[in-house]
Scaffold this active site. Structure first.
Site, PDB file in Angstrom:
ATOM      1  N   TYR A  50       0.848  -1.197   0.000  1.00 24.83           N
ATOM      2  CA  TYR A  50       0.000   0.000   0.000  1.00 24.83           C
ATOM      3  C   TYR A  50       0.873   1.233   0.000  1.00 24.83           C
ATOM      4  O   TYR A  50       1.841   1.293   0.751  1.00 24.83           O
ATOM      5  CB  TYR A  50      -0.911   0.019   1.245  1.00 24.83           C
ATOM      6  CG  TYR A  50      -2.372  -0.093   0.863  1.00 24.83           C
ATOM      7  CD1 TYR A  50      -2.943   0.847   0.020  1.00 24.83           C
ATOM      8  CD2 TYR A  50      -3.162  -1.135   1.334  1.00 24.83           C
ATOM      9  CE1 TYR A  50      -4.280   0.734  -0.367  1.00 24.83           C
ATOM     10  CE2 TYR A  50      -4.481  -1.250   0.954  1.00 24.83           C
ATOM     11  CZ  TYR A  50      -5.036  -0.315   0.104  1.00 24.83           C
ATOM     12  OH  TYR A  50      -6.335  -0.425  -0.264  1.00 24.83           O
ATOM     13  N   GLU A  52      -0.441   4.837  -0.589  1.00 24.31           N
ATOM     14  CA  GLU A  52      -1.219   6.049  -0.889  1.00 24.31           C
ATOM     15  C   GLU A  52      -0.336   7.282  -0.725  1.00 24.31           C
ATOM     16  O   GLU A  52       0.406   7.393   0.257  1.00 24.31           O
ATOM     17  CB  GLU A  52      -2.433   6.141   0.030  1.00 24.31           C
ATOM     18  CG  GLU A  52      -3.556   5.233  -0.452  1.00 24.31           C
ATOM     19  CD  GLU A  52      -4.682   5.110   0.545  1.00 24.31           C
ATOM     20  OE1 GLU A  52      -4.421   5.173   1.745  1.00 24.31           O
ATOM     21  OE2 GLU A  52      -5.828   4.924   0.105  1.00 24.31           O
ATOM     22  N   ASP A 195      -5.887  13.286 -25.531  1.00 27.27           N
ATOM     23  CA  ASP A 195      -5.922  11.891 -25.070  1.00 27.27           C
ATOM     24  C   ASP A 195      -5.261  11.054 -26.168  1.00 27.27           C
ATOM     25  O   ASP A 195      -5.876  10.729 -27.180  1.00 27.27           O
ATOM     26  CB  ASP A 195      -7.385  11.471 -24.855  1.00 27.27           C
ATOM     27  CG  ASP A 195      -7.512  10.007 -24.448  1.00 27.27           C
ATOM     28  OD1 ASP A 195      -6.506   9.277 -24.506  1.00 27.27           O
ATOM     29  OD2 ASP A 195      -8.634   9.599 -24.086  1.00 27.27           O
ATOM     30  N   THR A 221      -3.136   5.716 -22.185  1.00 26.59           N
ATOM     31  CA  THR A 221      -3.019   4.383 -21.613  1.00 26.59           C
ATOM     32  C   THR A 221      -1.617   3.861 -21.918  1.00 26.59           C
ATOM     33  O   THR A 221      -0.886   4.434 -22.730  1.00 26.59           O
ATOM     34  CB  THR A 221      -4.066   3.416 -22.205  1.00 26.59           C
ATOM     35  OG1 THR A 221      -3.999   3.487 -23.625  1.00 26.59           O
ATOM     36  CG2 THR A 221      -5.467   3.748 -21.733  1.00 26.59           C
ATOM     37  N   LYS A 224      -1.468  -0.021 -25.150  1.00 27.12           N
ATOM     38  CA  LYS A 224      -1.811  -0.129 -26.574  1.00 27.12           C
ATOM     39  C   LYS A 224      -0.515  -0.078 -27.380  1.00 27.12           C
ATOM     40  O   LYS A 224       0.259  -1.034 -27.331  1.00 27.12           O
ATOM     41  CB  LYS A 224      -2.804   0.976 -26.951  1.00 27.12           C
ATOM     42  CG  LYS A 224      -4.136   0.850 -26.184  1.00 27.12           C
ATOM     43  CD  LYS A 224      -5.141   1.864 -26.638  1.00 27.12           C
ATOM     44  CE  LYS A 224      -6.480   1.692 -25.950  1.00 27.12           C
ATOM     45  NZ  LYS A 224      -6.688   2.612 -24.833  1.00 27.12           N
ATOM     46  N   ARG A 230      -1.662  -2.952 -18.633  1.00 32.01           N
ATOM     47  CA  ARG A 230      -2.906  -2.183 -18.666  1.00 32.01           C
ATOM     48  C   ARG A 230      -2.842  -1.108 -17.593  1.00 32.01           C
ATOM     49  O   ARG A 230      -2.610  -1.406 -16.421  1.00 32.01           O
ATOM     50  CB  ARG A 230      -4.108  -3.090 -18.421  1.00 32.01           C
ATOM     51  CG  ARG A 230      -4.243  -4.228 -19.413  1.00 32.01           C
ATOM     52  CD  ARG A 230      -5.574  -4.929 -19.265  1.00 32.01           C
ATOM     53  NE  ARG A 230      -6.626  -4.051 -19.706  1.00 32.01           N
ATOM     54  CZ  ARG A 230      -6.952  -3.853 -20.991  1.00 32.01           C
ATOM     55  NH1 ARG A 230      -6.332  -4.512 -21.938  1.00 32.01           N
ATOM     56  NH2 ARG A 230      -7.910  -3.026 -21.327  1.00 32.01           N
TER      57      ARG A 230
HETATM   58  N1  DSN Z   1     -11.607   0.194 -25.439  1.00 30.33           N
HETATM   59  C1  DSN Z   1     -10.490   0.906 -26.013  1.00 30.33           C
HETATM   60  C2  DSN Z   1     -10.443   0.742 -27.482  1.00 30.33           C
HETATM   61  O1  DSN Z   1     -10.651  -0.363 -27.914  1.00 30.33           O
HETATM   62  O2  DSN Z   1     -10.167   1.677 -28.206  1.00 30.33           O
HETATM   63  C3  DSN Z   1     -10.476   2.327 -25.625  1.00 30.33           C
HETATM   64  O3  DSN Z   1     -10.633   2.425 -24.259  1.00 30.33           O
END
Ligand code: DSN
Length: 412
Positions: A50, A52, A195, A221, A224, A230
């Protein structure tokens, strides 16, 4: 590590997922294969901790190595994007966007973004999402042929007077002009939130224009095109905004950070800093452009007529098959895609008239343009012969083809 799992029921499902991933051509634009190091770090002892707060100021004792791992992730991310301030704690892109909004504005304030049905994201103001419920959104749309229309964005912004403009998408295959977005934001006195969840790996590799010069906040994110675990990050070059970001992530939106995932993020950023990652990003785009052309030759219509990045959307209306039907049929044949709305789609999102295809995952497996041609062949065969298709035969052919390109454990 997987051999050490003693729970047979869970182990069996993990093994089956591994087999499914191995025998499938994965064209889901938002998915990728992280390295064994990235996966292993998630199962490290940091899973127990933990923490925080932030490095040097935690609410728990015992954070000596936690502080070091989080600082390492921050430093690597700063180097990767050449940005001054980074928060690596967001558990997901949605939480990063929530914290980003709260860093800039208050509930009920106005935000302008691309609508979900034109290629935006749930957290860009969908009425079924926290964003659409807490903030007052208006949306710009794509032109009929699938491009951003900066004149339209300016005109809506002048009337709507948003406090934040969002640039960044889940299904836009063209280059984003962040400079133009900033000019529009400045004209109406709004913050620019970019974003870059989908294209962050391409930006880190300098194969897509840089949003950092123009944006007040950049969210992304990490799983990707960055090929990490993730999770997500929030970045800025503005020290005052960064103070708000820190408070908005913790205690605003989240409690304890996932330090095991932050360890994985540090590994991924380290991998992304290598030259080989830059050539990987170039290959992603080359494969995407090649797949577009190969499908166009086979009679498929691509929204906007092409791709500048890692993804594109096929408009399936000329084949008399919906996005959902195509997604389901391709899945039976060991090919994964995601159904997608096309601009001004008459179908509901669950059905949709298109499918979104992306090349990050197949490029990680080492497919080059020659093999991408074969992928186009499979898609053509499946969609065009769907009424008399021999699913067993074609799914075996797909499996035989893709298993020649094993999912790598390491990327050099
Ligand atoms: N679900 C993702 C996508 O497939 O683009 C975005 O959050």
């Amino acid at each position: 590590m997987i051999k050490e799992i003693k729970d047979k029921e869970v182990l069996s499902l993990i093994e089956q997922e591994k087999e499914r991933e191995n025998k499938t051509i994965n064209l889901i634009a938002s998915e990728n294969y992280s390295s064994l190091d990235v996966r292993n770090a998630e199962t490290s002892f940091f899973i127990n901790k933990y923490a925080e707060g932030y490095p040097g100021k935690r609410y728990y004792s015992g954070c000596i190595y936690t502080d070091k791992i989080e600082n390492l992730a921050i430093e690597r991310c700063k180097n990767l994007f050449n940005v001054k301030y980074v928060n690596v704690q967001p558990h997901s892109g949605s939480q990063a966007n929530m914290a980003a909004y709260f860093s800039l504005i208050k509930p009920k304030d106005k935000i302008l973004s691309l609508s979900l049905d034109n290629g935006g994201h749930l957290t860009h103001g969908s009425p079924v999402n926290f964003s659409g419920q807490l903030f007052n959104f208006d949306h710009y749309s794509l032109t009929k042929d699938g491009f951003l229309d900066y004149d339209q964005i300016l005109s809506i912004a002048k009337k709507f007077k948003p406090k934040v403009i969002v640039a960044g998408y889940s299904a836009y295959s063209r280059t984003i002009d962040f400079k133009k977005f900033r000019e529009i934001a400045d004209i109406v006195g709004a913050f620019l939130l970019s974003d870059i969840s989908h294209i962050s790996g391409l930006i880190a590799s300098n194969v897509h224009p840089d949003p950092f010069k123009y944006s007040h906040i950049v969210t992304s994110t990490t799983h990707k095109t960055l090929r990490g675990p993730r999770g997500a990050v929030i970045m800025t070059n503005d020290s005052d905004i960064f103070e708000n970001i820190q408070k908005s992530v913790f205690p605003g939106v989240q409690g304890g950070p996932l330090e095991n995932v932050i360890a994985s993020k540090a590994i991924a950023f380290g991998e992304d800093l290598k030259d080989s990652f830059k050539s990987y990003s170039r290959d992603i785009i080359a494969n995407s452009k090649y797949l577009v052309e190969a499908l166009q030759v086979r009679g498929f219509n691509i929204v906007s007529g092409g791709s500048d990045n890692h993804l594109f959307v096929i408009d399936l209306r000329n084949f008399d098959i919906t996005g959902k039907e195509a997604q389901d049929l391709l899945e039976l044949c060991n090919i994964n895609v995601s159904k997608s709305l096309i601009p001004y789609d008459k179908n509901k999102p669950w059905i949709a008239s298109g499918i979104r295809l992306g090349t990050p995952a197949i490029t990680s497996r080492g497919l080059k343009t020659r093999e991408v041609e074969k992928v186009a062949d499979f898609i053509e065969q499946i969609i065009k012969t769907r009424k008399k298709i021999d699913i067993k035969k074609i799914s075996t052919e797909v499996e035989d083809f893709i298993t020649k390109f094993p999912i790598p454990d390491y990327y050099v």
